[in-house]
Scaffold this motif. Structure first.
Motif: not given
Lengths: 140, 44
Positions: A3, A38, A93-95, A100, A102, B41-44
């Motif tokens: 990401c 982010y 660290a993921t949230t 999922m 993208p 996908r996420h913040f990370g």
């Protein structure tokens, strides 16, 4: 890391996207403070919005990676991870729901999807100039 | 299995929060101009 790589890539193309007449909206899973930190660091020129859940992802037809993906997409995902790492993108660290996968869409001003790209796996980023070309072809 | 959207489909509406914590409704974004909408996908 996928990401981070993707968001930085979109940021690096933001002038090109803007020149094609498009605004950019990036959606992430997490709290506002996650989006601020982010996106502020990786994509200061891009509007980021967030939700803690994945309902919107599901509405757009995005799916979670399953066990089958772990097997069939392991090699391309590993290669993509190495590519992202070589570009300096590490995993933080993921949230949200990290399973999922993208996707990216170009939506016209009437709210109709003109281009849809569903990643095959997390690091399967689309080629941005190709997406823009597909949009221009449709928009005439 | 979720249904994949195709070109020509209506973009689903939904609400998310911007970086100031204000709600953003997607359908209110479209009339402002064509949008490159990307799901991380996420913040990370």
């Amino acid at each position: 890391m996928h990401c981070r790589e993707w968001l930085a890539l979109v940021e690096s193309h933001h002038e090109e996207i803007k020149a094609a007449g498009l605004g950019v909206l990036a959606i992430g899973q997490g709290k506002v403070r996650h989006a601020v930190r982010y996106c502020g660091r990786l994509a200061p020129n891009i509007a980021c919005i967030c939700n803690e859940g994945d309902e919107l992802y599901l509405e757009y037809g995005l799916r979670e990676a399953g066990w089958g993906d772990l097997i069939t997409k392991a090699v391309p995902n590993l290669k993509a991870g190495l590519r992202a790492a070589a570009r300096g993108h590490t995993q933080g660290a993921t949230t949200g729901n990290i399973q999922m996968i993208p996707g990216t869409f170009i939506v016209d001003r009437e709210g109709v999807i003109q281009v849809a790209h569903y990643n095959d796996y997390a690091g399967d980023h689309p080629n941005i100039p190709d997406l823009l070309d597909r949009y221009r072809e449709k928009a005439g | 299995m979720t249904k994949r959207l195709q070109p020509g489909d209506r973009a689903p509406d939904g609400t998310a929060l911007d970086t100031d914590g204000r709600p953003v409704r997607l359908e209110e974004c479209w009339p402002q101009g064509p949008t490159f909408l990307t799901f991380l996908r996420h913040f990370g």
